[in-house]
Design an enzyme around this catalytic site. Sequence first.
Site, PDB file in Angstrom:
ATOM      1  N   LYS A   7       0.842  -1.213   0.000  1.00 30.88           N
ATOM      2  CA  LYS A   7       0.000   0.000   0.000  1.00 30.88           C
ATOM      3  C   LYS A   7       0.869   1.252   0.000  1.00 30.88           C
ATOM      4  O   LYS A   7       0.691   2.153  -0.820  1.00 30.88           O
ATOM      5  CB  LYS A   7      -0.899   0.025   1.221  1.00 30.88           C
ATOM      6  CG  LYS A   7      -1.506   1.409   1.519  1.00 30.88           C
ATOM      7  CD  LYS A   7      -2.428   1.440   2.704  1.00 30.88           C
ATOM      8  CE  LYS A   7      -1.778   1.794   3.981  1.00 30.88           C
ATOM      9  NZ  LYS A   7      -1.532   3.215   4.224  1.00 30.88           N
ATOM     10  N   ASN A   8       1.848   1.311   0.918  1.00 30.27           N
ATOM     11  CA  ASN A   8       2.590   2.559   1.120  1.00 30.27           C
ATOM     12  C   ASN A   8       3.605   2.847   0.019  1.00 30.27           C
ATOM     13  O   ASN A   8       4.149   3.941  -0.040  1.00 30.27           O
ATOM     14  CB  ASN A   8       3.237   2.574   2.509  1.00 30.27           C
ATOM     15  CG  ASN A   8       2.170   2.668   3.590  1.00 30.27           C
ATOM     16  OD1 ASN A   8       1.019   3.005   3.298  1.00 30.27           O
ATOM     17  ND2 ASN A   8       2.535   2.354   4.810  1.00 30.27           N
ATOM     18  N   ARG A  42      -4.220   9.835   3.767  1.00 32.71           N
ATOM     19  CA  ARG A  42      -3.002  10.576   4.087  1.00 32.71           C
ATOM     20  C   ARG A  42      -2.170  10.828   2.827  1.00 32.71           C
ATOM     21  O   ARG A  42      -1.600  11.881   2.644  1.00 32.71           O
ATOM     22  CB  ARG A  42      -2.194   9.737   5.095  1.00 32.71           C
ATOM     23  CG  ARG A  42      -0.861  10.301   5.474  1.00 32.71           C
ATOM     24  CD  ARG A  42      -0.990  11.314   6.549  1.00 32.71           C
ATOM     25  NE  ARG A  42       0.297  11.888   6.934  1.00 32.71           N
ATOM     26  CZ  ARG A  42       0.397  13.057   7.545  1.00 32.71           C
ATOM     27  NH1 ARG A  42      -0.687  13.747   7.827  1.00 32.71           N
ATOM     28  NH2 ARG A  42       1.560  13.549   7.872  1.00 32.71           N
ATOM     29  N   CYS A  78      -5.257   7.854   8.975  1.00 34.04           N
ATOM     30  CA  CYS A  78      -5.552   7.268  10.288  1.00 34.04           C
ATOM     31  C   CYS A  78      -5.361   8.300  11.402  1.00 34.04           C
ATOM     32  O   CYS A  78      -4.414   9.083  11.371  1.00 34.04           O
ATOM     33  CB  CYS A  78      -4.616   6.083  10.551  1.00 34.04           C
ATOM     34  SG  CYS A  78      -4.941   4.698   9.489  1.00 34.04           S
ATOM     35  N   ARG A 112      -0.398  14.932  13.064  1.00 34.38           N
ATOM     36  CA  ARG A 112       0.275  14.485  11.824  1.00 34.38           C
ATOM     37  C   ARG A 112       0.630  15.719  10.995  1.00 34.38           C
ATOM     38  O   ARG A 112       0.036  16.016   9.987  1.00 34.38           O
ATOM     39  CB  ARG A 112      -0.616  13.516  11.043  1.00 34.38           C
ATOM     40  CG  ARG A 112      -0.912  12.239  11.814  1.00 34.38           C
ATOM     41  CD  ARG A 112      -1.557  11.155  10.984  1.00 34.38           C
ATOM     42  NE  ARG A 112      -0.581  10.474  10.127  1.00 34.38           N
ATOM     43  CZ  ARG A 112      -0.895   9.390   9.396  1.00 34.38           C
ATOM     44  NH1 ARG A 112      -2.138   8.957   9.379  1.00 34.38           N
ATOM     45  NH2 ARG A 112       0.008   8.793   8.645  1.00 34.38           N
ATOM     46  N   PRO A 113       1.654  16.465  11.451  1.00 37.45           N
ATOM     47  CA  PRO A 113       2.025  17.714  10.758  1.00 37.45           C
ATOM     48  C   PRO A 113       2.639  17.454   9.378  1.00 37.45           C
ATOM     49  O   PRO A 113       3.009  16.323   9.060  1.00 37.45           O
ATOM     50  CB  PRO A 113       3.072  18.325  11.694  1.00 37.45           C
ATOM     51  CG  PRO A 113       3.661  17.157  12.403  1.00 37.45           C
ATOM     52  CD  PRO A 113       2.541  16.157  12.569  1.00 37.45           C
ATOM     53  N   GLN A 159       7.654  19.292   7.545  1.00 39.29           N
ATOM     54  CA  GLN A 159       8.873  18.846   6.852  1.00 39.29           C
ATOM     55  C   GLN A 159       8.664  18.763   5.336  1.00 39.29           C
ATOM     56  O   GLN A 159       9.586  19.006   4.555  1.00 39.29           O
ATOM     57  CB  GLN A 159       9.322  17.473   7.401  1.00 39.29           C
ATOM     58  CG  GLN A 159       9.618  17.500   8.896  1.00 39.29           C
ATOM     59  CD  GLN A 159      10.800  18.412   9.238  1.00 39.29           C
ATOM     60  OE1 GLN A 159      11.914  18.225   8.766  1.00 39.29           O
ATOM     61  NE2 GLN A 159      10.531  19.430  10.048  1.00 39.29           N
ATOM     62  N   ASP A 206       3.702   0.294  12.112  1.00 34.21           N
ATOM     63  CA  ASP A 206       2.490  -0.245  11.488  1.00 34.21           C
ATOM     64  C   ASP A 206       2.239  -1.703  11.858  1.00 34.21           C
ATOM     65  O   ASP A 206       1.225  -2.275  11.458  1.00 34.21           O
ATOM     66  CB  ASP A 206       2.565  -0.102   9.961  1.00 34.21           C
ATOM     67  CG  ASP A 206       2.591   1.349   9.549  1.00 34.21           C
ATOM     68  OD1 ASP A 206       2.941   1.642   8.387  1.00 34.21           O
ATOM     69  OD2 ASP A 206       2.295   2.215  10.393  1.00 34.21           O
ATOM     70  N   ARG A 226      -8.997  -0.029   3.531  1.00 33.65           N
ATOM     71  CA  ARG A 226      -8.099   0.995   2.971  1.00 33.65           C
ATOM     72  C   ARG A 226      -6.747   0.375   2.637  1.00 33.65           C
ATOM     73  O   ARG A 226      -6.053   0.838   1.734  1.00 33.65           O
ATOM     74  CB  ARG A 226      -7.874   2.124   3.991  1.00 33.65           C
ATOM     75  CG  ARG A 226      -8.989   3.124   4.118  1.00 33.65           C
ATOM     76  CD  ARG A 226      -8.549   4.285   4.978  1.00 33.65           C
ATOM     77  NE  ARG A 226      -7.229   4.728   4.563  1.00 33.65           N
ATOM     78  CZ  ARG A 226      -6.291   5.122   5.428  1.00 33.65           C
ATOM     79  NH1 ARG A 226      -6.528   5.107   6.720  1.00 33.65           N
ATOM     80  NH2 ARG A 226      -5.119   5.526   5.001  1.00 33.65           N
TER      81      ARG A 226
END
Length: 418
Positions: free
Chosen positions: A22-23, A93, A117, A122-123, A126, A305, A397
């Site tokens: 997925k990622n 995300r 999620c 969750r800034p 960066q 995760d 998801r």
Amino acid sequence: MDKFIIKGGRRLTGEVTISGAKNAAVAILPAVILSDEPCVIENVPNISDVNICLRILTEMGAEVTKLDANIYRIDPTKIDKYCVPYETARKMRASYYFLGALLGKFGKARVSMPGGCPLGDRPIDQHLKAFSSLGAEYTLSQGMIDLHSEKLRGSQIFFDVVTVGATMNAMLAAVKAEGLTVIENAAKEPHIVDLANFLNSMGANIMGAGTDVIKIRGVERLRGTTYAVIPDQIEAGTFMAAIAATKGDVLIKNVIPKHLESITKKMEKIGVNIEQFDDSIRVWVDGPLVKANIKTAPHPGFPTDMQSQIATLLTLAKGTSIITENIWDQRFGYVDELRRMGADITVNGKVALVEGTGKLMGAPVKACDLRAGAALIIAGLAASGVTEIEDIFHIERGYDCMEGKLRALGADIEKVSI
Ligand code: EPZ
């Protein structure tokens, strides 16, 4: 809405094939925008985050053709929109990867602040730091991020924290920037390397992905390519925990054992047997499970995760286990649900103490995020009695047909509409 109904207590046995990561997929699909020709992407998992990416590409004007269950041809040459709609983008995300890809290709992008999620703060500071270093200007208004740059120029980017998303976005924005970009304190996850390999297969010049220093020399153009997404290390780890929790014996196929190293080491310490082959591993349990201490960390450390899945397994092990979550400040949301199933877990800030009571009881529970949902499936498979899991959209998801794969291994699980 759908829910899973699981009748626990059945051993998982047989073979399962892991889907694409997925990622990696949610970064590679937006990256196709950077190409001047069509690309074919293989081993794409059939999950809702990927389907949102494909919808965004289509809405922007790309031509998306499904060639097979997990193969897509994407022609980005007809893209004529640089804005990702708020309603679509806020569902996940990874929508922020369209920022880096659109900026890298067109010098402009407008994407909503990301969703994803609920893991605490969750800034994206960066990401914005990387874009600014490369010469882009940004504004935030009405929940949207607007990026603009006359000309992107290579630069030195030092990340204050190890961040997967910002490392990916910096690569996407820098591949066509003029000159050399050096990213320091870069994330090293397998999906970072997969994105770099994909971009290099299009003619990019990226060196060092997988280490904490990535060097990118900008190129004029990127050509079309055919590329297969790597297998999902977290899906594989999730199955490892489920097999162990049911004292099963399964051959997990389509894995890269090297990507599973930190998970394998912890599983073996808990008492799980693992035999490695070139692109598969056999996982089985023939003795007691024992406690372990888990500290999540950026790759090659133990992946955050996998934290909720291994915590669930440790409720079945002898002794008290200590779990320290070092990446996210709110990633114990699943604990309340496991307590409904008889788990004895105490959470204090970043640390959870897991008592190995050795058993779980079926109960009605709710998934609060993707990996929490996976943990509840593992708990339901091991529990005595029936477990009903609601809000399984979180699970869908990131897991491709989880219930079908589990049923093929002997689990009594079904998806019903409510
Ligand atoms: C990616 O999220 C994954 N998501 C997450 O997986 C995963 O938990 C995370 O990396 C860590 O491995 C995707 O790849 C789509 P980060 P991301 O930027 O990129 C801080 C799953 O279950 N940070 O590596 O959002 C941040 O607060 C999901 O598949 C900043 O401070 O994570 C966190 O503490 C959940 N500023 C740490 O860095 C920034 O600009 C790591 O975040 C960005 C991040």
